[in-house]
Design an enzyme around this catalytic site. Structure first.
Site, PDB file in Angstrom:
ATOM      1  N   ASN A   1       0.853  -1.188   0.000  1.00 47.79           N
ATOM      2  CA  ASN A   1       0.000   0.000   0.000  1.00 47.79           C
ATOM      3  C   ASN A   1       0.883   1.230   0.000  1.00 47.79           C
ATOM      4  OD1 ASN A   1      -2.889   1.057   0.396  1.00 47.79           O
ATOM      5  ND2 ASN A   1      -1.744   2.210   1.937  1.00 47.79           N
ATOM      6  N   GLU A   2       0.767   2.041  -1.049  1.00 44.10           N
ATOM      7  CA  GLU A   2       1.530   3.287  -1.123  1.00 44.10           C
ATOM      8  C   GLU A   2       3.011   3.059  -0.787  1.00 44.10           C
ATOM      9  OE1 GLU A   2      -1.961   6.562  -0.148  1.00 44.10           O
ATOM     10  OE2 GLU A   2      -0.590   5.995   1.468  1.00 44.10           O
TER      11      GLU A   2
ATOM     12  N   GLU B   1      -7.841   5.291  -4.042  1.00 46.22           N
ATOM     13  CA  GLU B   1      -8.241   6.098  -2.886  1.00 46.22           C
ATOM     14  C   GLU B   1      -8.444   7.547  -3.307  1.00 46.22           C
ATOM     15  OE1 GLU B   1      -5.702   6.148   0.525  1.00 46.22           O
ATOM     16  OE2 GLU B   1      -5.267   3.999   0.424  1.00 46.22           O
TER      17      GLU B   1
ATOM     18  N   HIS C   1     -10.416  11.251   9.330  1.00 45.94           N
ATOM     19  CA  HIS C   1     -10.374  11.191   7.867  1.00 45.94           C
ATOM     20  C   HIS C   1     -11.767  10.796   7.384  1.00 45.94           C
ATOM     21  CE1 HIS C   1      -9.402   9.921   3.805  1.00 45.94           C
ATOM     22  NE2 HIS C   1      -8.121  10.178   3.968  1.00 45.94           N
TER      23      HIS C   1
END
Length: 728
Positions: A160-161, A320, A371
């Site tokens: 992820n990222e 995302e 978030h």
């Protein structure tokens, strides 16, 4: 020849397997199981058809080294499949469990100051650690063995990222790997010494065993810029190698489902060389988070234009983005009415066939509790959730209209992006620390929109020979081969535009000799027919403070140099002016520096913008920084471009200039055309006369059925479809 994995797109659980994917990251392990059924029911109401699962679930799946718990994952995948929701299953390795760090603290990265990067966040591991890789690949194999044949799992989401927290590692593992990387690249230690210019400051090394990573050296010490640039390349390669190892571990067991990982492309971050990463995924994915203020839509469009370039025209995946505010900025603005829908459809306009958010249910605790999410703290009775449902229904409408797979129509202009030039502009040894290649790409992109034109954003290393114009904004580093490609493009009839900081160094951060720009051993200088000897660096003001000319030079303090310079065409330069001392006889000077400010800096009358014939084409040289408004005025200057409107057709471009629309087109099989019209600012604007049927009208007014036209309100958009039939 560049090798690229064959494109493969994940299927949905629809009868045909087709449709626009819609959903987000789902973290059911953060919640009690009694919440799951409610989650799935609300997902169905919102038209969610895919989720990314288990991204940060390593400690839940493997609570201790010899204990595995797949029961919860089995149950949620079964529930999602029964509801017709496909799963993009993660490798779960983005955040390791604390027991692994306690048993093996040697897997932790080290920062440039020698401090251990402690566990407790994401990616607190060294990509060069053989111990960590062993544990990570064991997880990958376990997941592949258990879910490789599960029909609900239709894609693999690796990591992820990558690089978010471990982009630069200065551990002993990293140093050993860097030495091996340098030996593979250079082969001979003398070649490394030559490339790095190690004669300076007595940095010569006699073997690859003496090569060091550029750790902090104290005080105001500056790293060798060539060494630092290679270390950036190395960091990219180590994470890419780690990704490929994870991918291949799964592919050995489950080869028939597509692989991806989420890039991080927005114009404030683009940390990896994603042009290379895009070769190694089956479909390209991105995480994009919006910029507050007037640049919101334009910044999104520029980032998406690069994503379309990385995808080489194939559909790509928004893995995302946010429904509203994030929590990781100093100030976190919410999205205002219509921006959730507008942003999502803008991504679609630029080629995204999947729209996903972080995350499904807003966390109640943890670092990202504030978030925003698809299902916010306020629950289903909320504006955000209702807008999510509206978006899901809209995406189904676009899918039913046949949008999936339609390719973005190319412009005739390509702005070239080069990750290595972006890394190079961060070097502390340049004439100015305010350079940014990626920001200049963004500003030129926006200026094209302001001028009523459209440009693509294409990686430098790709094939851009079919375009009629290429722009290289602050492409600081140009190899001999790339310089030759640019020259060949102009010789063949193309138009090349460079700015003040393009081609100053080669790929080893060596400055070309004989005057600037020196790339290609002077080839770039010959192409543009100019030679400069120095850089005039001025201080900066906000555009609102820079008014040309100043009211009265006599009122300025005599010991303070002016903070900007005026050009004869009315533009202003606020940062950097190349001191051009020679111009070819066949070059045309379009603008010079003039006025009291220019005289104060002793550059009055010096050429600032020139145009030079080269082969069958033209080479436009912009020897100073310009504001976005200055670039837009330049693009509209008939002295340079003859008033041509090449990108989208003159009538459409004139309409865009008048109404301030962002107009984008996707085309399927040459017969079905989807035109997207988005309002770029808060002012209502009239849409030009439409040729197709309206598929989507959002935040519009007017009555086109009785002779009027659509008016786009703030965040308004239109999508039309035109179907043409060929004769049998």
């Amino acid at each position: 020849m560049l090798m690229r994995r064959e494109f493969s797109w994940p299927k949905l659980l629809t009868e045909s397997g087709r449709g626009l994917a819609f959903g987000g990251d789902y973290n059911p392990d953060q919640w009690p199981e009694e919440v799951w059924d409610e989650d799935i029911e609300l997902m169905k109401r919102a038209h969610v058809n895919t989720v990314a699962l288990a991204i940060f679930s390593w400690s839940k799946i493997q609570p201790s080294e010899h204990t595995w718990d797949f029961g919860w994952l089995d149950r949620i995948i079964a529930k999602l499949g029964a509801a017709g929701i496909a799963v993009d299953l993660a490798s779960a390795t983005a955040a390791a469990p604390l027991w692994l760090y306690e048993q093996h603290p040697e897997v932790l990265p080290i920062d440039r100051y020698g401090h251990v990067i402690n566990p407790g966040s994401r990616q607190s591991w060294s990509p060069t650690s053989p111990v960590f890789k062993e544990y990570a690949l064991a997880m990958c194999r376990k997941l592949a063995e258990r879910y490789g044949n599960n029909s609900t799992v239709t894609a693999w989401h690796m990591g992820n990222e990558y690089g978010w927290n471990n982009r630069c590692d200065y551990s002993d593992n990293a140093q050993n790997a860097f030495r091996a990387w340098c030996q593979r690249k250079y082969g001979d230690i003398d070649a490394l010494n030559d490339a790095w210019g190690t004669a300076f400051w007595s940095q010569r090394v006699t073997s690859f065993g003496e090569v060091i990573v550029p750790r902090h050296m104290g005080g105001d010490a500056m790293a060798n810029p060539a060494q630092q640039l290679d270390f950036e390349r190395f960091g990219n390669d180590m994470l890419l190698d780690f990704y490929k190892a994870e991918r291949d571990a799964i592919a050995e067991i489950c080869p028939d489902k597509p692989f991806t990982t989420n890039f991080m492309v927005s114009t404030d971050q683009c940390c990896m060389d994603y042009a290379r990463w895009s070769d190694e995924v089956d479909f390209v994915s991105n995480d994009h988070y919006f910029h507050e203020g007037e640049s919101h839509l334009d910044e999104l469009a520029c980032s998406d234009a690069l994503m379309n370039g990385l995808a080489q025209g194939k559909p790509w995946y928004v893995m995302e983005h946010s429904t509203s505010a994030v929590q990781w900025k100093p100030l976190n603005a919410r999205k205002r009415g219509g921006e959730l829908m507008r942003d999502a459809i803008a991504h679609v306009a630029f080629g995204a066939d999947a729209i996903n958010f972080f995350q499904w249910r807003q966390s109640r605790s943890g670092a990202e509790a504030f978030h925003s999410a698809m299902l916010p703290h306020a629950g289903a009775d909320s504006t955000v959730y209702r807008e999510v449902c509206e978006l899901g229904e809209t995406l189904e409408t676009l899918a039913a209209a046949g949008l999936q797979g339609a390719e973005v129509e190319r412009s005739s202009t390509a702005i070239l992006f080069h990750a290595e030039s972006e890394w190079a502009t961060r070097c502390q040894t340049l004439p100015s620390m305010q350079l940014s290649h990626w920001h200049d790409v963004r500003d030129w992109y926006r200026a094209f929109l302001d001028a009523g034109q459209r440009a693509d954003v294409v990686p430098l290393r790709d094939d851009w020979s079919d375009y009629s114009t290429i722009v290289l904004p602050t492409v600081l580093s140009l190899s001999r081969d790339d310089t030759q490609r640019v020259a060949d493009f102009a010789k063949a009839g193309g138009r090349v535009i460079v700015n003040y900081a393009t081609g100053l160094i080669d790929e080893s951060f060596r400055v070309g000799l004989g005057g600037y720009p020196g790339a290609g051993d002077g080839l770039l200088r010959d192409m543009f027919g100019v030679r400069s000897e120095e850089f005039n660096i001025t201080s900066t003001l906000s555009p609102a403070d820079a008014i040309c000319p100043i009211a009265d030079a006599d009122e300025a303090a005599p010991d303070i140099d002016p903070a900007y310079v005026c050009l004869s065409n009315g533009s202003i330069s606020q940062l950097w002016q190349n001191v051009v001392t020679a111009v070819a006889d066949d070059a045309k000077v379009v603008a010079t520096y003039e006025g009291d400010e220019a005289e104060a800096w002793e550059i009055g009358g010096v050429p600032a913008i020139t145009i030079h014939p080269y082969g069958q084409g033209k080479a436009v040289y912009v020897g100073c920084d310009l504001s976005r408004e200055g670039v837009a005025a330049l693009l509209a200057d008939p002295a340079l471009f003859g008033g041509q409107q090449e990108s989208q057709g003159e009538s459409q471009q004139e309409s865009q200039r008048e109404s301030n629309h962002l107009i984008h087109t996707r085309r399927r099989s040459g017969h079905t055309v989807f035109d997207f019209y988005l309002n770029r600012d808060a002012t209502p604007s009239v849409v030009p006369e439409l040729s197709g049927d309206v598929v989507l009208a959002y935040r519009t007014s007017g009555n086109p059925n009785v002779g009027g036209r659509y008016i786009l309100q703030r965040n308004g958009l239109l999508v039309t479809r035109t179907v043409t039939r060929t004769a049998a």
